[in-house]
Write a protein that holds these residues in place. Structure first.
Motif, PDB file in Angstrom:
ATOM      1  N   GLY A  47       0.822  -1.212   0.000  1.00 15.25           N
ATOM      2  CA  GLY A  47       0.000   0.000   0.000  1.00 15.25           C
ATOM      3  C   GLY A  47       0.850   1.254   0.000  1.00 15.25           C
ATOM      4  O   GLY A  47       0.593   2.195  -0.758  1.00 15.25           O
ATOM      5  N   ALA A  48       1.866   1.281   0.839  1.00 16.13           N
ATOM      6  CA  ALA A  48       2.765   2.439   0.884  1.00 16.13           C
ATOM      7  C   ALA A  48       3.549   2.564  -0.421  1.00 16.13           C
ATOM      8  O   ALA A  48       3.750   3.673  -0.931  1.00 16.13           O
ATOM      9  CB  ALA A  48       3.718   2.319   2.067  1.00 16.13           C
ATOM     10  N   LEU A  49       3.988   1.441  -0.965  1.00 19.30           N
ATOM     11  CA  LEU A  49       4.704   1.454  -2.241  1.00 19.30           C
ATOM     12  C   LEU A  49       3.816   1.980  -3.366  1.00 19.30           C
ATOM     13  O   LEU A  49       4.251   2.782  -4.196  1.00 19.30           O
ATOM     14  CB  LEU A  49       5.204   0.048  -2.571  1.00 19.30           C
ATOM     15  CG  LEU A  49       6.079  -0.102  -3.800  1.00 19.30           C
ATOM     16  CD1 LEU A  49       7.404   0.640  -3.582  1.00 19.30           C
ATOM     17  CD2 LEU A  49       6.347  -1.572  -4.070  1.00 19.30           C
ATOM     18  N   TRP A  50       2.551   1.554  -3.396  1.00 15.55           N
ATOM     19  CA  TRP A  50       1.609   2.042  -4.401  1.00 15.55           C
ATOM     20  C   TRP A  50       1.406   3.551  -4.252  1.00 15.55           C
ATOM     21  O   TRP A  50       1.410   4.287  -5.240  1.00 15.55           O
ATOM     22  CB  TRP A  50       0.271   1.315  -4.258  1.00 15.55           C
ATOM     23  CG  TRP A  50      -0.750   1.811  -5.217  1.00 15.55           C
ATOM     24  CD1 TRP A  50      -0.954   1.376  -6.485  1.00 15.55           C
ATOM     25  CD2 TRP A  50      -1.688   2.863  -4.988  1.00 15.55           C
ATOM     26  NE1 TRP A  50      -1.969   2.093  -7.057  1.00 15.55           N
ATOM     27  CE2 TRP A  50      -2.434   3.012  -6.170  1.00 15.55           C
ATOM     28  CE3 TRP A  50      -1.970   3.690  -3.902  1.00 15.55           C
ATOM     29  CZ2 TRP A  50      -3.455   3.951  -6.292  1.00 15.55           C
ATOM     30  CZ3 TRP A  50      -2.975   4.633  -4.034  1.00 15.55           C
ATOM     31  CH2 TRP A  50      -3.711   4.747  -5.209  1.00 15.55           C
ATOM     32  N   PHE A  51       1.247   4.020  -3.018  1.00 16.19           N
ATOM     33  CA  PHE A  51       1.016   5.444  -2.785  1.00 16.19           C
ATOM     34  C   PHE A  51       2.215   6.278  -3.218  1.00 16.19           C
ATOM     35  O   PHE A  51       2.068   7.284  -3.915  1.00 16.19           O
ATOM     36  CB  PHE A  51       0.712   5.681  -1.301  1.00 16.19           C
ATOM     37  CG  PHE A  51       0.339   7.090  -0.995  1.00 16.19           C
ATOM     38  CD1 PHE A  51      -0.928   7.560  -1.288  1.00 16.19           C
ATOM     39  CD2 PHE A  51       1.261   7.949  -0.419  1.00 16.19           C
ATOM     40  CE1 PHE A  51      -1.272   8.870  -1.016  1.00 16.19           C
ATOM     41  CE2 PHE A  51       0.925   9.260  -0.145  1.00 16.19           C
ATOM     42  CZ  PHE A  51      -0.351   9.723  -0.436  1.00 16.19           C
TER      43      PHE A  51
END
Length: 155
Positions: free
Chosen positions: A40-44
């Motif tokens: 999720g953090a990588l996508w953001f």
């Protein structure tokens, strides 16, 4: 020494709406990061980088090309009527890209029982309606300001 002026904060309704938007964003972040926080953090972070390093220069260059190709005198009159529907159709394309292109057709069909065949025609229809509506608003605006068709004086 001058005292700094206080920062205006707005009305209580604006503050309430701001707090609600922060609460909604926090809820979305918690839900996004609850399963696999790293992905999720990588996508953001990836979305922010792609937006800032790829998309902003692209639509900035497209806007500058549109400005250079227009007459300097009348540019302010019709530019919003091109920019707004273009921004809306690009936003819709960005959000619905996998379904418009059919890249996730199998997964979507398994999950919903419906086909992705309708997304491309509907996106094209929505795009046409946005641009046609914008052109109609421009025509009405020009007509009301006296810049529309004029009656000939030879009658």
């Amino acid at each position: 020494m001058r005292r700094p002026r206080p920062i205006p904060v707005g009305s209580p309704l604006q503050l309430l709406l701001l707090l609600c938007s922060f609460a909604l964003a926090a809820y979305a972040a918690v839900r996004l990061l609850e399963d696999d926080w790293f992905e999720g953090a990588l996508w953001f972070v990836g979305a922010a980088i792609v937006h800032d390093l790829v998309l902003v220069p692209l639509y900035g260059a497209a806007d500058q090309a549109l400005l250079r190709g227009s007459e300097a005198v009348d540019r302010r009159g019709w530019m919003p009527y091109v920019r707004v529907p273009a921004a809306l159709y690009l936003l819709l394309l960005l959000v619905w890209f996998p379904l418009i292109t059919g890249r996730v057709a199998d997964r979507y069909a398994r999950g919903t029982g419906m086909s992705t065949d309708v997304f491309l025609p509907r996106w094209l229809l929505i795009t046409a309606v946005h641009f046609d509506g914008s052109a109609a608003l421009l025509a009405v605006s020009r007509w009301r300001s006296g810049g529309g068709p004029r009656a000939s004086s030879s009658s």
